[in-house]
Write a protein that holds these residues in place. Structure first.
Motif, PDB file in Angstrom:
ATOM      1  N   LEU A 130     -38.697 -10.979  20.898  1.00 26.01           N
ATOM      2  CA  LEU A 130     -37.484 -10.165  20.723  1.00 26.01           C
ATOM      3  C   LEU A 130     -37.551  -8.890  21.569  1.00 26.01           C
ATOM      4  CD1 LEU A 130     -34.805  -9.414  19.202  1.00 26.01           C
ATOM      5  CD2 LEU A 130     -36.256  -8.337  17.462  1.00 26.01           C
ATOM      6  N   GLN A 131     -38.735  -8.267  21.610  1.00 28.61           N
ATOM      7  CA  GLN A 131     -38.874  -7.008  22.354  1.00 28.61           C
ATOM      8  C   GLN A 131     -38.512  -7.177  23.836  1.00 28.61           C
ATOM      9  OE1 GLN A 131     -39.270  -3.998  21.333  1.00 28.61           O
ATOM     10  NE2 GLN A 131     -40.254  -4.054  19.323  1.00 28.61           N
ATOM     11  N   ILE A 132     -38.731  -8.370  24.390  1.00 35.17           N
ATOM     12  CA  ILE A 132     -38.362  -8.622  25.792  1.00 35.17           C
ATOM     13  C   ILE A 132     -36.851  -8.446  25.972  1.00 35.17           C
ATOM     14  CG2 ILE A 132     -38.214 -10.402  27.587  1.00 35.17           C
ATOM     15  CD1 ILE A 132     -40.873 -11.528  26.595  1.00 35.17           C
ATOM     16  N   TRP A 133     -36.088  -8.949  24.987  1.00 36.33           N
ATOM     17  CA  TRP A 133     -34.621  -8.922  25.109  1.00 36.33           C
ATOM     18  C   TRP A 133     -34.034  -7.572  24.694  1.00 36.33           C
ATOM     19  CZ3 TRP A 133     -34.991 -12.435  28.232  1.00 36.33           C
ATOM     20  CH2 TRP A 133     -35.730 -13.588  27.992  1.00 36.33           C
ATOM     21  N   LEU A 134     -34.875  -6.692  24.166  1.00 36.17           N
ATOM     22  CA  LEU A 134     -34.396  -5.352  23.799  1.00 36.17           C
ATOM     23  C   LEU A 134     -34.587  -4.342  24.920  1.00 36.17           C
ATOM     24  CD1 LEU A 134     -35.593  -5.106  20.069  1.00 36.17           C
ATOM     25  CD2 LEU A 134     -33.350  -5.771  20.944  1.00 36.17           C
ATOM     26  N   THR A 135     -35.247  -4.752  26.029  1.00 38.57           N
ATOM     27  CA  THR A 135     -35.370  -3.853  27.187  1.00 38.57           C
ATOM     28  C   THR A 135     -34.049  -3.890  27.967  1.00 38.57           C
ATOM     29  OG1 THR A 135     -36.231  -5.650  28.570  1.00 38.57           O
ATOM     30  CG2 THR A 135     -37.857  -4.280  27.409  1.00 38.57           C
ATOM     31  N   PRO A 136     -33.758  -2.874  28.775  1.00 38.94           N
ATOM     32  CA  PRO A 136     -32.452  -2.828  29.458  1.00 38.94           C
ATOM     33  C   PRO A 136     -32.135  -4.088  30.274  1.00 38.94           C
ATOM     34  CG  PRO A 136     -33.561  -0.710  29.656  1.00 38.94           C
ATOM     35  CD  PRO A 136     -34.547  -1.646  29.017  1.00 38.94           C
ATOM     36  N   HIS A 137     -33.056  -4.486  31.148  1.00 40.34           N
ATOM     37  CA  HIS A 137     -32.771  -5.668  31.981  1.00 40.34           C
ATOM     38  C   HIS A 137     -32.828  -6.948  31.165  1.00 40.34           C
ATOM     39  CE1 HIS A 137     -33.809  -2.631  35.064  1.00 40.34           C
ATOM     40  NE2 HIS A 137     -32.929  -3.294  35.803  1.00 40.34           N
ATOM     41  N   GLY A 138     -33.741  -7.005  30.232  1.00 42.96           N
ATOM     42  CA  GLY A 138     -33.853  -8.180  29.364  1.00 42.96           C
ATOM     43  C   GLY A 138     -32.598  -8.375  28.533  1.00 42.96           C
ATOM     44  N   PHE A 139     -32.038  -7.262  28.092  1.00 41.35           N
ATOM     45  CA  PHE A 139     -30.806  -7.336  27.302  1.00 41.35           C
ATOM     46  C   PHE A 139     -29.686  -7.979  28.115  1.00 41.35           C
ATOM     47  CE2 PHE A 139     -26.682  -5.593  26.168  1.00 41.35           C
ATOM     48  CZ  PHE A 139     -26.598  -6.004  24.853  1.00 41.35           C
ATOM     49  N   LEU A 140     -29.520  -7.530  29.363  1.00 40.93           N
ATOM     50  CA  LEU A 140     -28.447  -8.074  30.203  1.00 40.93           C
ATOM     51  C   LEU A 140     -28.642  -9.572  30.426  1.00 40.93           C
ATOM     52  CD1 LEU A 140     -28.065  -5.264  32.925  1.00 40.93           C
ATOM     53  CD2 LEU A 140     -26.713  -5.616  30.842  1.00 40.93           C
ATOM     54  N   LYS A 141     -29.884  -9.961  30.701  1.00 41.54           N
ATOM     55  CA  LYS A 141     -30.165 -11.382  30.961  1.00 41.54           C
ATOM     56  C   LYS A 141     -29.881 -12.236  29.726  1.00 41.54           C
ATOM     57  CE  LYS A 141     -33.662 -10.394  34.405  1.00 41.54           C
ATOM     58  NZ  LYS A 141     -32.970 -10.879  35.610  1.00 41.54           N
ATOM     59  N   ALA A 142     -30.377 -11.790  28.572  1.00 43.88           N
ATOM     60  CA  ALA A 142     -30.179 -12.573  27.347  1.00 43.88           C
ATOM     61  C   ALA A 142     -28.699 -12.612  26.970  1.00 43.88           C
ATOM     62  CB  ALA A 142     -31.008 -11.979  26.212  1.00 43.88           C
ATOM     63  N   ALA A 143     -27.994 -11.498  27.191  1.00 46.76           N
ATOM     64  CA  ALA A 143     -26.564 -11.456  26.860  1.00 46.76           C
ATOM     65  C   ALA A 143     -25.797 -12.457  27.723  1.00 46.76           C
ATOM     66  CB  ALA A 143     -26.027 -10.042  27.063  1.00 46.76           C
ATOM     67  N   MET A 144     -26.155 -12.544  29.012  1.00 46.83           N
ATOM     68  CA  MET A 144     -25.460 -13.472  29.909  1.00 46.83           C
ATOM     69  C   MET A 144     -25.725 -14.928  29.541  1.00 46.83           C
ATOM     70  SD  MET A 144     -25.308 -11.625  33.633  1.00 46.83           S
ATOM     71  CE  MET A 144     -26.833 -10.743  33.703  1.00 46.83           C
ATOM     72  N   GLU A 145     -26.886 -15.185  28.970  1.00 43.84           N
ATOM     73  CA  GLU A 145     -27.242 -16.567  28.615  1.00 43.84           C
ATOM     74  C   GLU A 145     -26.753 -16.985  27.241  1.00 43.84           C
ATOM     75  OE1 GLU A 145     -31.458 -17.146  28.980  1.00 43.84           O
ATOM     76  OE2 GLU A 145     -31.385 -16.737  31.149  1.00 43.84           O
ATOM     77  N   ASN A 146     -26.292 -16.035  26.441  1.00 40.60           N
ATOM     78  CA  ASN A 146     -25.992 -16.352  25.043  1.00 40.60           C
ATOM     79  C   ASN A 146     -24.555 -16.058  24.626  1.00 40.60           C
ATOM     80  OD1 ASN A 146     -28.592 -17.280  23.639  1.00 40.60           O
ATOM     81  ND2 ASN A 146     -29.298 -15.500  24.793  1.00 40.60           N
ATOM     82  N   ASN A 147     -23.597 -16.262  25.580  1.00 40.09           N
ATOM     83  CA  ASN A 147     -22.175 -16.111  25.249  1.00 40.09           C
ATOM     84  C   ASN A 147     -21.878 -14.827  24.491  1.00 40.09           C
ATOM     85  OD1 ASN A 147     -21.499 -18.704  26.333  1.00 40.09           O
ATOM     86  ND2 ASN A 147     -22.445 -19.593  24.495  1.00 40.09           N
TER      87      ASN A 147
END
Ligand SMILES: [Zn+2]
Length: 480
Positions: A130-147
């Motif tokens: 989860l911490q990976i997706w809470l970083t600024p760039h990780g957030f953008l990547k996960a958001a783009m992949e998860n509708n």
């Protein structure tokens, strides 16, 4: 009604909005495959507050480096910690000198490797992922992949999505910078515990924007405050998951029993202990540490040792989460909680939180918690058996730390102020020593006649061990 409709239109969350916001943020921040950032700051120890409901105590982070490879969902966090001087109050495993932590995750596997040997950290895998997706760039990547969806919020556009079981929100400001992310983690005390991270003071590092101030709060208080000094985009992180990490599973709960006196058992077998005391018509459990799983194991052992007697009371020594996490289980089983007065309002408040991520026994069979509270001393006496619970005056580990004393058996049950060490164990440091000295002095002032110590960590020792530790280490510490 009319306004509601209008608002509904203006603020409806749409996937289309999210996509364009994410694309421009990605452009503004700079697309990266991986990132490495370094700095220094403070590390807050979740659940170890000096005062119930207060801020987490902090250790200093001398150096910190985190490397994340987004494609392979891998991360390596390295930090060197020191305990602040003068000696701070509150809990958290004491240590002498510097403590090096190396925390790794690769996909579903997590491990620690501060030295040569990899130590599996199965239970940490979800949070590290989860911490990976809470970083600024990780957030953008996960958001783009998860509708993801988007809506206007405070300070910009709030983008939301779900990754696995986690709901994640993030705020993107008008310059396209991710200024905040939030999610929730399951915690035995706080339930669905908020994890909020703010990113400020963005700077340009060779075409990649990255915050130079990072503050992460868990349960409302900082666990990490980092001043970032160095950032490298696309730095290599090729992690090989060690075989012992691949094979590791969360070990089953192990509860052993050791008879200390007639009707008194020391329940050990893990990192935290409990003590079971039998009364004529019921039984009393001293401490229910960690979580529901440990509590269920401890309860099962009690039912073997004292069949057909209910656990009427659960005595809780202090509000640190590792000593409180299993108390709700005993509430669900009908036990009344005996704890110092100051703890009650914190317990009432914490236990109200929703528990959707990991519903525990009490969430599944709700019951109103009942308490017996005391200020300085509580005596539980029935049918020739007596248990005395005292608040320890002047304790520095927890402001209302309590100890438990069985006067007839001369047994002392205490948490964290004195933990017997195995031979050749490294020194636990000055903070630990201070607590042990204070406990020893308090026991003498309270005039408690102790023969045996049943500590809530480690193993049963004669009172002489406390005497020895309190006096030996005074000289060695003051010689430094
Ligand atoms: Zn503690």
């Amino acid at each position: 009604m009319f306004f509601g409709l209008l608002l509904g239109l203006c603020f409806s969350a749409t996937a289309q909005d999210a996509k364009s916001v994410l694309q421009s943020a990605n452009k503004a921040m700079g697309d990266v495959k991986s990132i490495q950032y370094s700095g220094s700051g403070e590390f807050g120890i979740l659940g170890q507050a000096y005062t119930p409901g207060g801020a987490w105590p902090v250790n200093d982070i001398k150096s910190y480096t985190r490397t994340i490879d987004y494609g392979s969902k891998s991360a390596k966090e390295e930090m060197t910690l020191v305990e602040p001087t003068p000696i701070r109050k509150g809990g958290g495993g004491p240590f002498a000198g510097e403590q090096k932590q190396v925390n790794l995750v690769s996909g579903q596997y997590a491990w620690n490797q501060p030295g040569n040997a990899a130590q599996p950290a199965v239970a940490a895998a979800e949070e590290r992922q989860l911490q990976i997706w809470l970083t600024p760039h990780g957030f953008l990547k996960a958001a783009m992949e998860n509708n993801a969806t988007a809506k206007k919020g405070n300070g910009g556009t709030v983008v939301s999505f779900t990754e696995g079981k986690f709901k994640i929100n993030g705020t993107i400001d008008s310059a396209g910078m991710v200024t905040k992310t939030e999610s929730w983690l399951a915690n035995p005390v706080l339930g669905d515990m908020p994890v909020e991270t703010t990113y400020t003071a963005y700077k340009d590092f060779n075409g990649v924007k990255f915050p130079t101030m990072i503050v992460q709060k868990e349960g409302g208080s900082p666990v990490l405050q980092l001043t970032v000094s160095d950032v490298h985009a696309n730095s290599d992180l090729a992690l090989m998951v060690p075989d012992n990490v691949k094979a590791a599973k969360i070990p089953p709960v192990n509860v052993t029993n050791q008879k200390l006196a007639d009707g008194v058992w020391f329940l050990a077998g893990g990192t935290h202990n409990s003590v079971l005391v039998e009364f004529p018509n019921y039984a009393v459990m001293i401490e229910s540490p960690l979580n529901d799983a440990r509590a269920a194991g401890v309860m099962a052992e009690a039912k073997k040792l004292v069949p057909e007697k209910p656990i009427k009371y659960l005595i809780n020594t202090h509000a640190h989460f590792d000593h409180l996490g299993g108390v709700r289980y005993f509430v669900a089983e009908g036990a009344t909680v005996i704890t110092q007065d100051t703890n009650k309002s914190f317990y009432d408040q914490a236990w109200k939180a929703p528990r959707t991520l990991e519903p525990d026994h009490l969430a599944q069979s709700p019951k109103k918690a009942t308490f017996v509270t005391f200020k300085d001393k509580y005596v539980l006496s029935d049918g020739g058996r007596e248990i005395d619970v005292y608040r320890i005056p002047g304790d520095t580990h927890n402001v209302v730390m309590s100890l438990v004393y069985l006067p007839k058996e001369k047994i002392l049950v205490e948490a964290d102020d004195f933990t017997p060490a195995a031979p050749n164990a490294p020194s636990p440091g000055p903070r630990s020593h201070e607590g042990t000295v204070l406990l020893y002095r308090d026991l003498q002032q309270m005039k408690l006649d102790v023969a045996t110590i049943a500590p809530l960590h480690a193993f049963v020792v004669p009172f002489a061990e406390l005497q020895k530790t309190a006096s030996t280490e005074v000289s060695s510490a003051s010689a430094k």
